[in-house]
Scaffold this motif. Structure first.
Motif, PDB file in Angstrom:
ATOM      1  N   LEU A  35      48.365  43.555  37.632  1.00 45.65           N
ATOM      2  CA  LEU A  35      48.734  44.100  38.926  1.00 45.65           C
ATOM      3  C   LEU A  35      50.121  43.575  39.263  1.00 45.65           C
ATOM      4  CD1 LEU A  35      47.761  45.736  41.428  1.00 45.65           C
ATOM      5  CD2 LEU A  35      47.024  43.554  42.391  1.00 45.65           C
ATOM      6  N   VAL A  36      51.059  44.472  39.540  1.00 48.65           N
ATOM      7  CA  VAL A  36      52.411  44.085  39.943  1.00 48.65           C
ATOM      8  C   VAL A  36      52.573  44.463  41.407  1.00 48.65           C
ATOM      9  CG1 VAL A  36      54.878  44.442  39.592  1.00 48.65           C
ATOM     10  CG2 VAL A  36      53.340  44.387  37.634  1.00 48.65           C
ATOM     11  N   ILE A  37      53.030  43.517  42.217  1.00 46.55           N
ATOM     12  CA  ILE A  37      53.274  43.763  43.636  1.00 46.55           C
ATOM     13  C   ILE A  37      54.763  43.589  43.880  1.00 46.55           C
ATOM     14  CG2 ILE A  37      52.787  43.035  46.007  1.00 46.55           C
ATOM     15  CD1 ILE A  37      50.078  41.973  44.964  1.00 46.55           C
ATOM     16  N   ARG A  38      55.370  44.594  44.543  1.00 43.63           N
ATOM     17  CA  ARG A  38      56.807  44.546  44.837  1.00 43.63           C
ATOM     18  C   ARG A  38      57.037  44.761  46.333  1.00 43.63           C
ATOM     19  NH1 ARG A  38      56.711  48.219  40.429  1.00 43.63           N
ATOM     20  NH2 ARG A  38      57.177  47.128  38.494  1.00 43.63           N
ATOM     21  N   GLU A  43      67.400  40.082  53.345  1.00 45.30           N
ATOM     22  CA  GLU A  43      67.697  38.773  53.920  1.00 45.30           C
ATOM     23  C   GLU A  43      66.573  37.755  53.810  1.00 45.30           C
ATOM     24  OE1 GLU A  43      69.751  38.946  57.655  1.00 45.30           O
ATOM     25  OE2 GLU A  43      70.638  40.880  57.138  1.00 45.30           O
ATOM     26  N   ALA A  44      65.488  38.082  53.109  1.00 46.60           N
ATOM     27  CA  ALA A  44      64.429  37.093  52.893  1.00 46.60           C
ATOM     28  C   ALA A  44      64.933  36.033  51.917  1.00 46.60           C
ATOM     29  CB  ALA A  44      63.173  37.739  52.340  1.00 46.60           C
ATOM     30  N   GLU A  45      64.591  34.802  52.198  1.00 47.65           N
ATOM     31  CA  GLU A  45      64.972  33.711  51.299  1.00 47.65           C
ATOM     32  C   GLU A  45      63.917  33.527  50.217  1.00 47.65           C
ATOM     33  OE1 GLU A  45      65.720  29.005  51.807  1.00 47.65           O
ATOM     34  OE2 GLU A  45      66.682  30.335  53.268  1.00 47.65           O
ATOM     35  N   ASN A  46      62.658  33.476  50.640  1.00 51.73           N
ATOM     36  CA  ASN A  46      61.527  33.326  49.729  1.00 51.73           C
ATOM     37  C   ASN A  46      60.407  34.237  50.185  1.00 51.73           C
ATOM     38  OD1 ASN A  46      62.381  31.044  47.983  1.00 51.73           O
ATOM     39  ND2 ASN A  46      62.455  29.983  49.946  1.00 51.73           N
ATOM     40  N   VAL A  47      59.646  34.748  49.206  1.00 57.64           N
ATOM     41  CA  VAL A  47      58.503  35.607  49.509  1.00 57.64           C
ATOM     42  C   VAL A  47      57.363  35.193  48.602  1.00 57.64           C
ATOM     43  CG1 VAL A  47      57.647  37.972  49.651  1.00 57.64           C
ATOM     44  CG2 VAL A  47      60.067  37.509  50.075  1.00 57.64           C
ATOM     45  N   GLY A  48      56.165  35.191  49.155  1.00 50.99           N
ATOM     46  CA  GLY A  48      54.979  34.908  48.368  1.00 50.99           C
ATOM     47  C   GLY A  48      53.881  35.893  48.705  1.00 50.99           C
ATOM     48  N   VAL A  49      52.985  36.101  47.765  1.00 53.99           N
ATOM     49  CA  VAL A  49      51.807  36.924  47.976  1.00 53.99           C
ATOM     50  C   VAL A  49      50.651  35.970  48.229  1.00 53.99           C
ATOM     51  CG1 VAL A  49      50.157  38.463  46.845  1.00 53.99           C
ATOM     52  CG2 VAL A  49      52.586  38.844  46.582  1.00 53.99           C
ATOM     53  N   VAL A  50      49.932  36.200  49.313  1.00 54.49           N
ATOM     54  CA  VAL A  50      48.777  35.367  49.649  1.00 54.49           C
ATOM     55  C   VAL A  50      47.529  36.205  49.409  1.00 54.49           C
ATOM     56  CG1 VAL A  50      47.648  34.008  51.437  1.00 54.49           C
ATOM     57  CG2 VAL A  50      50.158  34.151  51.372  1.00 54.49           C
ATOM     58  N   GLY A  54      44.664  29.275  50.651  1.00 51.48           N
ATOM     59  CA  GLY A  54      45.095  28.309  49.637  1.00 51.48           C
ATOM     60  C   GLY A  54      45.460  28.934  48.310  1.00 51.48           C
ATOM     61  N   ASP A  55      45.761  30.243  48.299  1.00 47.91           N
ATOM     62  CA  ASP A  55      46.071  30.911  47.038  1.00 47.91           C
ATOM     63  C   ASP A  55      47.392  31.678  47.116  1.00 47.91           C
ATOM     64  OD1 ASP A  55      45.795  31.733  44.432  1.00 47.91           O
ATOM     65  OD2 ASP A  55      44.397  33.345  44.896  1.00 47.91           O
ATOM     66  N   PRO A  56      48.502  30.993  47.463  1.00 51.38           N
ATOM     67  CA  PRO A  56      49.796  31.694  47.501  1.00 51.38           C
ATOM     68  C   PRO A  56      50.379  31.832  46.095  1.00 51.38           C
ATOM     69  CG  PRO A  56      50.107  29.416  48.106  1.00 51.38           C
ATOM     70  CD  PRO A  56      48.618  29.610  47.890  1.00 51.38           C
ATOM     71  N   ARG A  57      51.021  32.965  45.852  1.00 46.31           N
ATOM     72  CA  ARG A  57      51.699  33.213  44.578  1.00 46.31           C
ATOM     73  C   ARG A  57      53.151  33.545  44.885  1.00 46.31           C
ATOM     74  NH1 ARG A  57      47.421  34.848  40.907  1.00 46.31           N
ATOM     75  NH2 ARG A  57      45.594  33.850  41.798  1.00 46.31           N
ATOM     76  N   TYR A  80      45.996  41.645  50.107  1.00 45.24           N
ATOM     77  CA  TYR A  80      46.965  40.544  50.090  1.00 45.24           C
ATOM     78  C   TYR A  80      47.815  40.602  51.351  1.00 45.24           C
ATOM     79  CZ  TYR A  80      50.471  44.019  48.756  1.00 45.24           C
ATOM     80  OH  TYR A  80      51.306  45.114  48.750  1.00 45.24           O
ATOM     81  N   ARG A  81      48.481  39.496  51.613  1.00 38.42           N
ATOM     82  CA  ARG A  81      49.471  39.397  52.680  1.00 38.42           C
ATOM     83  C   ARG A  81      50.743  38.862  52.061  1.00 38.42           C
ATOM     84  NH1 ARG A  81      48.086  35.219  56.138  1.00 38.42           N
ATOM     85  NH2 ARG A  81      46.726  34.434  54.545  1.00 38.42           N
ATOM     86  N   LEU A  82      51.866  39.111  52.726  1.00 37.09           N
ATOM     87  CA  LEU A  82      53.137  38.534  52.283  1.00 37.09           C
ATOM     88  C   LEU A  82      53.508  37.384  53.198  1.00 37.09           C
ATOM     89  CD1 LEU A  82      55.237  41.739  51.550  1.00 37.09           C
ATOM     90  CD2 LEU A  82      53.959  40.331  49.927  1.00 37.09           C
TER      91      LEU A  82
END
Length: 86
Positions: A35-38, A43-50, A54-57, A80-82
């Motif tokens: 599964l690829v999430i885009r 202007e975002a500095e960092n992004v993670g998929v939650v 306790g399971d951030p990617r 998921y959430r960002l």
């Protein structure tokens, strides 16, 4: 910087705001067994998929743009959430 399977023209069209069907690129997509999430987040500095508590990617920036992606090996579609740091 992420090694993406996206065509450079598609990346340019997303970043330039003229892609005719952006959700063909953005959001969750099956690529083989993965599964690829885009996400395009200017202007975002960092992004993670939650995926859950306790399971951030962390997502990786694609070619120094504001396009981010993560590959989740052997993963079916999942809610998921960002998490975004700007």
């Amino acid at each position: 910087m992420s090694e993406t399977l996206l065509d450079p023209g598609a990346i340019e069209a997303i970043v330039g705001g003229y892609h005719g069907a952006p959700f063909d690129i953005l959001g969750p997509h099956r690529v083989g067994d993965d599964l690829v999430i885009r996400a395009f987040l200017p202007e975002a500095e960092n992004v993670g998929v939650v995926l859950g508590p306790g399971d951030p990617r962390p997502m990786e920036r694609v070619h120094d743009t504001d396009l981010f992606e993560v590959t989740l090996p052997n993963q079916e579609s999942v809610p998921y959430r960002l998490a975004v740091t700007d």
